[in-house]
Design a protein around this motif. Structure first.
Motif, PDB file in Angstrom:
ATOM      1  N   TYR A  85       0.736  -1.159  -0.155  1.00  0.00           N
ATOM      2  CA  TYR A  85      -0.010  -0.152  -0.070  1.00  0.00           C
ATOM      3  C   TYR A  85       0.963   1.234  -0.115  1.00  0.00           C
ATOM      4  O   TYR A  85       0.817   2.192  -0.918  1.00  0.00           O
ATOM      5  CB  TYR A  85      -0.821   0.120   1.152  1.00  0.00           C
ATOM      6  CG  TYR A  85      -1.624   1.187   1.380  1.00  0.00           C
ATOM      7  CD1 TYR A  85      -2.861   1.382   0.449  1.00  0.00           C
ATOM      8  CD2 TYR A  85      -1.419   2.180   2.226  1.00  0.00           C
ATOM      9  CE1 TYR A  85      -3.682   2.371   0.545  1.00  0.00           C
ATOM     10  CE2 TYR A  85      -2.201   3.369   2.304  1.00  0.00           C
ATOM     11  CZ  TYR A  85      -3.335   3.350   1.629  1.00  0.00           C
ATOM     12  OH  TYR A  85      -4.145   4.462   1.888  1.00  0.00           O
ATOM     13  N   SER A  86       1.821   1.370   0.780  1.00  0.00           N
ATOM     14  CA  SER A  86       2.694   2.647   0.814  1.00  0.00           C
ATOM     15  C   SER A  86       3.554   2.811  -0.021  1.00  0.00           C
ATOM     16  O   SER A  86       3.819   3.664  -0.571  1.00  0.00           O
ATOM     17  CB  SER A  86       3.424   2.680   2.487  1.00  0.00           C
ATOM     18  OG  SER A  86       4.014   1.452   2.247  1.00  0.00           O
ATOM     19  N   LEU A  87       3.992   1.619  -0.697  1.00  0.00           N
ATOM     20  CA  LEU A  87       4.920   1.606  -1.801  1.00  0.00           C
ATOM     21  C   LEU A  87       4.150   2.168  -3.111  1.00  0.00           C
ATOM     22  O   LEU A  87       4.785   3.288  -3.927  1.00  0.00           O
ATOM     23  CB  LEU A  87       5.491   0.227  -2.250  1.00  0.00           C
ATOM     24  CG  LEU A  87       6.261   0.125  -3.397  1.00  0.00           C
ATOM     25  CD1 LEU A  87       7.621   0.894  -3.093  1.00  0.00           C
ATOM     26  CD2 LEU A  87       6.578  -1.099  -3.542  1.00  0.00           C
ATOM     27  N   MET A  88       3.127   1.702  -3.430  1.00  0.00           N
ATOM     28  CA  MET A  88       2.351   2.308  -4.592  1.00  0.00           C
ATOM     29  C   MET A  88       1.798   3.766  -4.273  1.00  0.00           C
ATOM     30  O   MET A  88       1.933   4.675  -5.389  1.00  0.00           O
ATOM     31  CB  MET A  88       1.183   1.389  -4.951  1.00  0.00           C
ATOM     32  CG  MET A  88       1.478  -0.075  -5.392  1.00  0.00           C
ATOM     33  SD  MET A  88       2.287   0.091  -7.024  1.00  0.00           S
ATOM     34  CE  MET A  88       4.134  -0.229  -6.609  1.00  0.00           C
ATOM     35  N   LEU A  89       1.570   4.074  -3.188  1.00  0.00           N
ATOM     36  CA  LEU A  89       0.997   5.449  -2.793  1.00  0.00           C
ATOM     37  C   LEU A  89       2.239   6.475  -3.035  1.00  0.00           C
ATOM     38  O   LEU A  89       2.270   7.530  -3.681  1.00  0.00           O
ATOM     39  CB  LEU A  89       0.706   5.455  -1.392  1.00  0.00           C
ATOM     40  CG  LEU A  89       0.349   6.750  -0.902  1.00  0.00           C
ATOM     41  CD1 LEU A  89      -1.086   7.267  -1.535  1.00  0.00           C
ATOM     42  CD2 LEU A  89      -0.203   6.816   0.712  1.00  0.00           C
ATOM     43  N   ALA A  90       3.448   5.901  -2.689  1.00  0.00           N
ATOM     44  CA  ALA A  90       4.663   6.984  -2.587  1.00  0.00           C
ATOM     45  C   ALA A  90       5.006   6.963  -4.281  1.00  0.00           C
ATOM     46  O   ALA A  90       5.244   8.109  -4.841  1.00  0.00           O
ATOM     47  CB  ALA A  90       5.770   6.118  -1.729  1.00  0.00           C
TER      48      ALA A  90
END
Length: 276
Positions: A50-55
């Motif tokens: 989640y955080s990887l794609m958000l960033a």
């Protein structure tokens, strides 16, 4: 209610939801691991996908908002986020759950990248300061109450419902967004920086993969060393691309400004502490 207040309410709801999904999941991880028979690295990906794609897609989503209209990208992001939440809830194996979490992050990027722009286009003067203050309070509140809400939902209904709860809220919010918020384009939109997006997201993926798999694979293994070296090389390539691009996704000259560097360092520290 005036259009600008509808904008603030809907942007706040979106921001609350996407940041809530950073912290609400942490409490449910033991239940997810047990019911899906997931390994430790798979459980780590529930958070990191989640955080990887958000960033990775945040800056690109901002560029698309300038070209397609901020409301349109905001609504598309909301739609992706809502659909991905449904996929998370019905997941019966770790691979599907992690894929859906990554998709959630892409949708979250569309929502997050356009949120302040939507507020900025509607509010001016003292009202803008008030609106940004409300938005900031929502950010802090989402981080604070996420574990509490996650615990209550997981204990009462099961871990699936920490994702299912997003679906009705997201549908209603999308309908209201299309009816209450105006779609504004940038006067001079810049093209999407595809080489920057590819190198930046690839570098982040390899870095996170190497860090997560370091213990089980062994930090000296060829796989982990290759991932970390490739991440460093791709990040260097990204910096070179941004320095020579006419339309960079990240303007590196911003780092010459002490205020920008200071705010970025604080944001990094807060996020690192929150995710840890």
């Amino acid at each position: 209610m005036e259009r600008k207040w509808w904008t603030l309410v809907l942007v706040s709801i979106a921001t609350f939801m996407l940041l809530l999904d950073v912290t609400i999941v942490n409490v449910a991880l033991p239940d997810i691991q047990r019911e899906l028979h997931a390994s430790l690295s798979s459980v780590q990906w529930v958070v990191d996908a989640y955080s990887l794609m958000l960033a990775a897609f945040l800056l690109t989503a901002g560029s698309l908002g300038d070209r397609l209209g901020r409301r349109r990208v905001f609504t598309i992001g909301f739609g992706i986020f809502t659909f991905a939440s449904f996929l998370c809830g019905i997941s019966d194996d770790p691979t599907l759950l992690n894929f859906a979490r990554g998709l959630q992050g892409i949708g979250g990027a569309g929502m997050f990248a356009t949120s302040l722009a939507l507020i900025g286009q509607e509010f001016h003067g003292k009202d803008r300061a008030t609106a940004f203050g409300v938005w900031g309070a929502v950010v802090g509140g989402a981080v604070a109450v996420g574990p509490l809400i996650g615990g209550i939902i997981t204990q009462s209904f099961g871990w699936e419902w920490i994702f299912f709860v997003n679906v009705p809220i997201g549908i209603v919010a999308m309908v209201l967004t299309e009816r209450k918020i105006v779609n504004v384009f940038a006067e001079h939109p810049e093209p999407v920086d595809v080489p920057g997006l590819v190198t930046f997201s690839s570098a982040l993926f390899l870095l996170i993969f190497g860090l997560i798999r370091g213990n089980p694979e062994g930090w000296g293994s060829s796989t982990i060393v290759a991932c970390l070296v490739a991440a460093a090389v791709l990040m260097a390539v990204f910096v070179a691309i941004e320095r020579h691009s006419d339309h960079p996704m990240l303007d590196l000259t911003l780092f010459r400004k002490p205020a920008f560097v200071g705010v970025s360092a604080v944001a990094f520290g807060l996020s690192a502490g929150m995710f840890a």
